[in-house]
Every structure is written in structure tokens, then in C-alpha cells.
Design a protein around this motif. Structure first.
Motif, PDB file in Angstrom:
ATOM      1  N   GLU A  85       5.588   9.437   5.958  1.00  0.00           N
ATOM      2  CA  GLU A  85       4.442  10.332   5.867  1.00  0.00           C
ATOM      3  C   GLU A  85       4.837  11.631   5.187  1.00  0.00           C
ATOM      4  N   LYS A  86       3.924  12.148   4.413  1.00  0.00           N
ATOM      5  CA  LYS A  86       4.177  13.376   3.647  1.00  0.00           C
ATOM      6  C   LYS A  86       4.577  14.517   4.577  1.00  0.00           C
ATOM      7  N   ARG A 131       0.840  -1.210   0.000  1.00  0.00           N
ATOM      8  CA  ARG A 131       0.000   0.000   0.000  1.00  0.00           C
ATOM      9  C   ARG A 131       0.868   1.251   0.000  1.00  0.00           C
ATOM     10  N   LEU A 132       1.887   1.262   0.859  1.00  0.00           N
ATOM     11  CA  LEU A 132       2.815   2.396   0.898  1.00  0.00           C
ATOM     12  C   LEU A 132       3.531   2.531  -0.439  1.00  0.00           C
ATOM     13  N   ALA A 186       2.598   6.282  -7.208  1.00  0.00           N
ATOM     14  CA  ALA A 186       1.622   7.229  -7.756  1.00  0.00           C
ATOM     15  C   ALA A 186       2.095   8.674  -7.593  1.00  0.00           C
ATOM     16  N   ALA A 187       2.841   8.948  -6.526  1.00  0.00           N
ATOM     17  CA  ALA A 187       3.377  10.293  -6.289  1.00  0.00           C
ATOM     18  C   ALA A 187       4.642  10.554  -7.105  1.00  0.00           C
ATOM     19  N   GLY A 244       2.591   1.581  -3.409  1.00  0.00           N
ATOM     20  CA  GLY A 244       1.660   2.068  -4.429  1.00  0.00           C
ATOM     21  C   GLY A 244       1.437   3.568  -4.336  1.00  0.00           C
ATOM     22  N   ARG A 245       1.291   4.077  -3.106  1.00  0.00           N
ATOM     23  CA  ARG A 245       1.115   5.519  -2.925  1.00  0.00           C
ATOM     24  C   ARG A 245       2.337   6.293  -3.395  1.00  0.00           C
ATOM     25  N   MET A 246       3.516   5.783  -3.075  1.00  0.00           N
ATOM     26  CA  MET A 246       4.747   6.489  -3.444  1.00  0.00           C
ATOM     27  C   MET A 246       5.025   6.404  -4.947  1.00  0.00           C
TER      28      MET A 246
END
Length: 115
Positions: free
Chosen positions: A107-108, A31-32, A38-39, A34-36
Motif C-alpha cells: 500500500e502506498k 491488479r497489484l 502504472a506508477a 498493473g497498479r505498480m
């Protein structure tokens, strides 16, 4: 994406076998990741299950050294915690007993990746 020790069963004990991530742990890591991705921060990953620890390596480019390594070391579970995030230079960025707590280092706003 690289996957080592594909035939090794998930294990966290290191008792005579290979240490690997459990499904719940892999879900959190993916999950982490995938988020990174996408960013636009991360591009590739590798997983290794070894005799004393498991490693989830994170890369900006597949041909480079990993930006970060998330390591699971069951032997340290009762001491400083089984989980650690290590930076590219080998420095430990966060260590703890729970994976979710250790992953908060990403975290952002906490830090940014510099080329």
C-alpha cells in the motif's frame, strides 16, 4: 514476463503435483502488478509453480534479481500462513493466511523502493 510450468493445472494442495496460483489469486496479483507498473515502480514479473510452492516474482528490470517475491506455501497454511512477501535481501516483509492481507504491504506510503 516469464511463465514457468505453463501446462500445470492450478493447484493449491501440493498433493503429488505442482503448486500453482488459482484464478482468483492471479487476479489479485495482476491488479497489484498493473497498479505498480502504472506508477512506474515495477517493470516485469515471473511466475513459477514448483512441487512445494508457487512464486510470483516482481522485477524492476528483467535482467536483475527480483525486488519482491509473493510465495504461496500450502504446507504452512495451518501454521504461520501460506502466503509471504519476501524482499530482495531474503527478508520476509509480511506473512499471513490471506493473500489480500499480505499484499497490503505494498500500500502506498508504507515504504518506497530505493535504487
Amino acid at each position: 514476463m516469464a511463465l514457468d510450468s505453463q501446462s500445470a493445472p492450478p493447484s493449491g494442495s501440493g498433493s503429488g503435483g505442482v503448486v500453482f496460483f488459482e484464478r482468483r489469486e492471479l487476479d489479485q496479483l495482476m491488479r497489484l502488478y498493473g497498479r505498480m507498473v502504472a506508477a512506474g515502480e515495477w517493470r516485469d514479473y515471473g511466475i513459477a509453480g514448483l512441487s512445494d510452492h508457487a512464486v510470483f516474482s516482481i522485477f524492476r528490470h528483467a535482467a536483475e534479481a527480483p525486488l519482491y517475491r509473493v510465495e504461496k506455501r500450502p504446507a504452512l497454511a495451518r501454521k504461520q500462513g501460506a502466503w509471504a512477501v519476501t524482499g530482495q535481501g531474503g527478508q520476509i516483509l509480511k506473512r499471513g493466511h490471506e493473500l489480500a492481507q499480505v499484499l497490503r504491504v505494498f500500500e502506498k506510503g508504507k515504504f518506497s523502493v530505493v535504487d
